[in-house]
Structure formats: structure tokens, C-alpha cells
Design a protein around this motif. Structure first.
Motif, PDB file in Angstrom:
ATOM      1  N   UNK A  74       0.840  -1.185   0.000  1.00 33.35           N
ATOM      2  CA  UNK A  74       0.000   0.000   0.000  1.00 33.35           C
ATOM      3  C   UNK A  74       0.885   1.248   0.000  1.00 33.35           C
ATOM      4  N   UNK A  75       0.558   2.201  -0.870  1.00 35.17           N
ATOM      5  CA  UNK A  75       1.356   3.410  -0.973  1.00 35.17           C
ATOM      6  C   UNK A  75       1.223   4.253   0.284  1.00 35.17           C
ATOM      7  N   UNK A  76       2.346   4.757   0.733  1.00 31.96           N
ATOM      8  CA  UNK A  76       2.337   5.590   1.932  1.00 31.96           C
ATOM      9  C   UNK A  76       3.398   6.666   1.812  1.00 31.96           C
ATOM     10  N   UNK A  77       3.014   7.876   2.206  1.00 36.31           N
ATOM     11  CA  UNK A  77       3.944   8.996   2.254  1.00 36.31           C
ATOM     12  C   UNK A  77       4.092   9.432   3.703  1.00 36.31           C
ATOM     13  N   UNK A  78       5.319   9.711   4.112  1.00 29.73           N
ATOM     14  CA  UNK A  78       5.582  10.137   5.482  1.00 29.73           C
ATOM     15  C   UNK A  78       6.394  11.426   5.441  1.00 29.73           C
ATOM     16  N   UNK A  79       5.826  12.490   6.020  1.00 31.36           N
ATOM     17  CA  UNK A  79       6.526  13.761   6.104  1.00 31.36           C
ATOM     18  C   UNK A  79       7.313  13.831   7.409  1.00 31.36           C
ATOM     19  N   UNK A  80       8.434  14.528   7.364  1.00 26.50           N
ATOM     20  CA  UNK A  80       9.229  14.746   8.571  1.00 26.50           C
ATOM     21  C   UNK A  80      10.056  16.015   8.397  1.00 26.50           C
ATOM     22  N   UNK A  81      10.661  16.455   9.486  1.00 27.56           N
ATOM     23  CA  UNK A  81      11.560  17.599   9.416  1.00 27.56           C
ATOM     24  C   UNK A  81      11.002  18.888   9.988  1.00 27.56           C
ATOM     25  N   UNK A  82       9.754  18.862  10.402  1.00 26.04           N
ATOM     26  CA  UNK A  82       9.174  20.065  10.976  1.00 26.04           C
ATOM     27  C   UNK A  82       9.761  20.373  12.338  1.00 26.04           C
TER      28      UNK A  82
ATOM     29  N   UNK B 195       9.662  14.128   2.376  1.00 27.68           N
ATOM     30  CA  UNK B 195       8.484  13.325   2.052  1.00 27.68           C
ATOM     31  C   UNK B 195       9.012  11.996   1.538  1.00 27.68           C
ATOM     32  N   UNK B 196       8.994  10.994   2.404  1.00 35.90           N
ATOM     33  CA  UNK B 196       9.530   9.687   2.061  1.00 35.90           C
ATOM     34  C   UNK B 196       8.388   8.749   1.667  1.00 35.90           C
ATOM     35  N   UNK B 197       8.614   7.971   0.619  1.00 30.15           N
ATOM     36  CA  UNK B 197       7.561   7.107   0.099  1.00 30.15           C
ATOM     37  C   UNK B 197       7.899   5.638   0.307  1.00 30.15           C
ATOM     38  N   UNK B 198       6.863   4.851   0.520  1.00 36.16           N
ATOM     39  CA  UNK B 198       6.983   3.402   0.519  1.00 36.16           C
ATOM     40  C   UNK B 198       5.815   2.840  -0.284  1.00 36.16           C
TER      41      UNK B 198
ATOM     42  N   UNK C 163      -4.392  15.083  -6.597  1.00 36.46           N
ATOM     43  CA  UNK C 163      -3.414  14.691  -5.589  1.00 36.46           C
ATOM     44  C   UNK C 163      -4.050  13.799  -4.530  1.00 36.46           C
ATOM     45  N   UNK C 164      -3.330  12.788  -4.135  1.00 41.60           N
ATOM     46  CA  UNK C 164      -3.852  11.764  -3.243  1.00 41.60           C
ATOM     47  C   UNK C 164      -2.727  11.194  -2.390  1.00 41.60           C
ATOM     48  N   UNK C 165      -3.103  10.251  -1.534  1.00 42.13           N
ATOM     49  CA  UNK C 165      -2.151   9.582  -0.631  1.00 42.13           C
ATOM     50  C   UNK C 165      -1.449  10.595   0.262  1.00 42.13           C
ATOM     51  N   UNK C 166      -2.228  11.554   0.770  1.00 38.10           N
ATOM     52  CA  UNK C 166      -1.657  12.558   1.659  1.00 38.10           C
ATOM     53  C   UNK C 166      -1.045  11.896   2.880  1.00 38.10           C
ATOM     54  N   UNK C 167       0.116  12.404   3.311  1.00 42.64           N
ATOM     55  CA  UNK C 167       0.746  11.911   4.520  1.00 42.64           C
ATOM     56  C   UNK C 167       0.054  12.470   5.750  1.00 42.64           C
ATOM     57  N   UNK C 168       0.631  12.199   6.915  1.00 45.20           N
ATOM     58  CA  UNK C 168       0.019  12.636   8.170  1.00 45.20           C
ATOM     59  C   UNK C 168       0.387  14.071   8.517  1.00 45.20           C
ATOM     60  N   UNK C 169       1.369  14.614   7.828  1.00 46.06           N
ATOM     61  CA  UNK C 169       1.767  16.000   8.026  1.00 46.06           C
ATOM     62  C   UNK C 169       2.874  16.164   9.053  1.00 46.06           C
ATOM     63  N   UNK C 170       3.567  17.292   8.947  1.00 42.66           N
ATOM     64  CA  UNK C 170       4.599  17.649   9.920  1.00 42.66           C
ATOM     65  C   UNK C 170       4.409  19.113  10.289  1.00 42.66           C
ATOM     66  N   UNK C 171       4.463  19.403  11.573  1.00 43.05           N
ATOM     67  CA  UNK C 171       4.167  20.750  12.069  1.00 43.05           C
ATOM     68  C   UNK C 171       5.393  21.646  11.936  1.00 43.05           C
ATOM     69  N   UNK C 172       5.178  22.810  11.357  1.00 35.07           N
ATOM     70  CA  UNK C 172       6.201  23.853  11.293  1.00 35.07           C
ATOM     71  C   UNK C 172       5.667  25.059  12.055  1.00 35.07           C
ATOM     72  N   UNK C 173       6.425  25.500  13.040  1.00 31.59           N
ATOM     73  CA  UNK C 173       6.041  26.668  13.823  1.00 31.59           C
ATOM     74  C   UNK C 173       7.186  27.669  13.776  1.00 31.59           C
TER      75      UNK C 173
END
Length: 122
Positions: free
Chosen positions: A1-9, A22-25, A109-119
Motif C-alpha cells: 500500500x502506498x504511503x507517504x511520510x513527512x518529517x523535518x518540521x 516526504x519519504x515514500x513506501x 493529488x492523493x495519498x496525503x501523509x500525516x503531516x509535519x508541524x512547522x512553527x
């Protein structure tokens, strides 16, 4: 199953830089346009940047609000797309998401990741 994971916030001061990933599997990002969008509290999600598929001659697009400050790029070997954010402002504070699509400027656009918070603190 396609998955995108955001990080770095994170929490940074105004004028600082961050690089989001934005890393994909389950899929190869090179075959897709990859878009970045953000959503601030009480506001609708807005597109920030988009990079066309690796084999296409399509454009790399930026919202006017980030043009000249943000850069989107891809690392095919790592199956990852990055969003380099420089000269951050308090109005850049939001949850940042990535997604795949057929082409930049398209609406599928689809398969949105869970998001990463930037403050960004002023």
C-alpha cells in the motif's frame, strides 16, 4: 500500500531554515508529480510547491507566498522529495503535507501523509 511520510518540521525563529522530507513506501516517487501543501489553524489547505515527475518536462511550481524562499527537489535513490524552506516567516506556521499526483497543476493529488508541524516564532 502506498504511503507517504513527512518529517523535518519543528519550532524555529523567524528568518531560519528547515528542510522537510516526504519519504515514500510502496511506490516510486519518480513516476509522480509530488505536491506540498500546508494548513494553518482555521484556514483551508493551500498548495505550496509541486515538482513534476522525474521523466517529464513538466514545471516546478511555487505559490507566490513562498516563491524565492522555498525549493522543492527529489532524491530518486532515497525515494524522497524535499522542501527546503529558507527565510521563514511567522505566516509559514502550519502543518505541511505531501501528496502524489499525475501532474503539477492537476487536481488529483492523493495519498496525503500525516503531516509535519512547522512553527515559526517572530
Amino acid at each position: 500500500q502506498a504511503q507517504l511520510v513527512e518529517s523535518g518540521g519543528g519550532l524555529v525563529q523567524s528568518g531560519s531554515s528547515l528542510r522537510l522530507s516526504c519519504a515514500a513506501s510502496g511506490l516510486t516517487l519518480d513516476y509522480y508529480a509530488v505536491g506540498w501543501a500546508r494548513q494553518a489553524p482555521g484556514k483551508e489547505r493551500e498548495g505550496v510547491a509541486c515538482i513534476s515527475g522525474g521523466d517529464s518536462d513538466g514545471p516546478t511550481l511555487y505559490a507566490d507566498s513562498v516563491q524565492g524562499r522555498f525549493t522543492v527537489s527529489r532524491d530518486s535513490a532515497k525515494n524522497t522529495v524535499y522542501l527546503q524552506m529558507n527565510s521563514l516567516k511567522s505566516e509559514d506556521t502550519a502543518v505541511y503535507y505531501c501528496a502524489i499526483g499525475t501532474a503539477c497543476g492537476g487536481g488529483d493529488f492523493r495519498s496525503w501523509g500525516q503531516g509535519t508541524q512547522v512553527t515559526v516564532s517572530s
